[in-house]
Design a protein around this motif. Sequence first.
Motif, short mmCIF file in Angstrom:
data_model
loop_
_atom_site.label_atom_id
_atom_site.label_comp_id
_atom_site.label_asym_id
_atom_site.label_seq_id
_atom_site.Cartn_x
_atom_site.Cartn_y
_atom_site.Cartn_z
N LYS A 125 -10.31 -6.08 -2.28
CA LYS A 125 -9.20 -5.87 -1.36
C LYS A 125 -8.95 -4.23 -1.25
CE LYS A 125 -6.74 -10.10 -2.91
NZ LYS A 125 -5.70 -10.36 -3.87
N ASN A 126 -8.90 -3.81 -0.23
CA ASN A 126 -8.82 -2.56 0.07
C ASN A 126 -7.29 -1.89 -0.30
OD1 ASN A 126 -11.22 -2.01 1.53
ND2 ASN A 126 -10.50 -2.86 3.60
N ILE A 127 -7.21 -0.79 -0.75
CA ILE A 127 -5.87 -0.11 -1.03
C ILE A 127 -6.14 1.17 -0.42
CG2 ILE A 127 -4.89 1.08 -3.03
CD1 ILE A 127 -5.06 -1.61 -3.59
N ASN A 128 -4.86 1.30 0.26
CA ASN A 128 -4.69 2.61 1.26
C ASN A 128 -4.26 3.69 0.43
OD1 ASN A 128 -5.11 0.97 3.51
ND2 ASN A 128 -2.83 0.24 3.56
N THR A 129 -4.55 4.92 0.61
CA THR A 129 -4.15 5.91 0.14
C THR A 129 -3.32 6.92 0.87
OG1 THR A 129 -6.30 7.11 1.11
CG2 THR A 129 -6.29 6.11 -1.29
N ASN A 130 -2.64 7.89 0.46
CA ASN A 130 -1.88 8.67 1.11
C ASN A 130 -2.72 9.82 1.69
OD1 ASN A 130 -0.04 10.65 2.21
ND2 ASN A 130 1.46 10.23 0.63
N PRO A 131 -2.99 9.90 3.24
CA PRO A 131 -3.79 10.89 3.59
C PRO A 131 -3.66 12.14 3.33
CG PRO A 131 -2.81 9.75 5.29
CD PRO A 131 -2.29 9.02 4.11
N THR A 132 -2.17 12.77 3.06
CA THR A 132 -1.83 14.01 2.92
C THR A 132 -2.03 14.59 1.46
OG1 THR A 132 0.53 13.40 2.79
CG2 THR A 132 -0.39 14.19 4.88
N SER A 133 -1.92 13.56 0.63
CA SER A 133 -1.57 13.77 -0.68
C SER A 133 -2.98 13.40 -1.43
CB SER A 133 -0.42 13.51 -1.63
OG SER A 133 -0.56 11.92 -1.61
N GLY A 134 -3.67 12.24 -0.96
CA GLY A 134 -4.75 11.62 -1.57
C GLY A 134 -4.59 10.74 -2.71
N LYS A 135 -3.09 10.30 -2.83
CA LYS A 135 -2.60 9.70 -4.06
C LYS A 135 -2.78 8.28 -3.68
CE LYS A 135 0.33 12.99 -6.05
NZ LYS A 135 1.69 13.43 -6.52
N ILE A 136 -2.98 7.31 -4.90
CA ILE A 136 -3.14 5.95 -4.68
C ILE A 136 -1.60 5.29 -5.38
CG2 ILE A 136 -4.24 3.95 -5.60
CD1 ILE A 136 -6.60 5.74 -6.10
N GLU A 137 -1.22 4.33 -4.69
CA GLU A 137 0.06 3.64 -4.84
C GLU A 137 -0.27 2.29 -5.13
OE1 GLU A 137 3.71 4.36 -3.11
OE2 GLU A 137 3.15 6.59 -2.84
N MET A 144 -2.49 -11.05 -13.57
CA MET A 144 -3.85 -11.05 -13.98
C MET A 144 -4.26 -9.70 -14.25
SD MET A 144 -5.34 -14.48 -13.49
CE MET A 144 -7.01 -13.90 -13.24
N PRO A 145 -5.46 -9.60 -15.29
CA PRO A 145 -6.15 -8.20 -15.08
C PRO A 145 -6.83 -7.90 -13.95
CG PRO A 145 -7.29 -9.72 -16.49
CD PRO A 145 -5.97 -10.52 -15.97
N PHE A 146 -6.88 -6.53 -13.71
CA PHE A 146 -7.61 -6.21 -12.41
C PHE A 146 -8.10 -4.70 -12.60
CE2 PHE A 146 -3.52 -4.50 -11.77
CZ PHE A 146 -3.47 -3.27 -11.33
N VAL A 147 -9.22 -4.36 -11.53
CA VAL A 147 -9.74 -3.28 -11.78
C VAL A 147 -9.52 -2.61 -10.48
CG1 VAL A 147 -11.66 -4.01 -13.37
CG2 VAL A 147 -12.17 -4.19 -10.98
N VAL A 148 -9.59 -1.09 -10.52
CA VAL A 148 -9.68 -0.26 -9.29
C VAL A 148 -10.65 0.43 -9.29
CG1 VAL A 148 -8.21 1.50 -8.13
CG2 VAL A 148 -7.03 -0.43 -9.26
N VAL A 183 -11.11 3.05 -1.61
CA VAL A 183 -10.42 2.63 -3.12
C VAL A 183 -10.43 1.10 -2.53
CG1 VAL A 183 -8.40 2.46 -4.41
CG2 VAL A 183 -9.04 4.55 -3.24
N LYS A 184 -10.77 0.23 -3.60
CA LYS A 184 -10.71 -1.17 -3.74
C LYS A 184 -10.29 -1.73 -4.90
CE LYS A 184 -13.97 -1.90 0.22
NZ LYS A 184 -14.75 -2.76 0.75
N THR A 185 -9.86 -2.87 -5.12
CA THR A 185 -9.44 -3.46 -6.37
C THR A 185 -9.80 -4.86 -6.29
OG1 THR A 185 -7.29 -3.97 -7.76
CG2 THR A 185 -7.11 -4.12 -5.39
#
Length: 66
Positions: free
Chosen positions: A4-16, A24-28, A35-37
């Motif tokens: 699944k795609n994870i969106n990032t903040n384009p100005t700060s480059g942070k992942i939420e 369930m456990p997951f990986v990023v 960024v995908k999980t």
Amino acid sequence: MRLKNINTNPTSGKIEIEMGNCDMPFVVMVSDGRVKTTELPAFGVTSIVTHQNKVKRVKFDEGEDF
């Protein structure tokens, strides 16, 4: 598709990532600006294949105890 795609903040480059309903456990994975999980299986092996410093493939080998 399990990734699944994870969106990032384009100005700060942070992942939420919202953790509220994660049971369930997951990986990023971060590769080539994307960024995908994915959730990890209850029983099995998950392999992350890289090539030239980029994630190329995620392989799942699942099983279950008898």
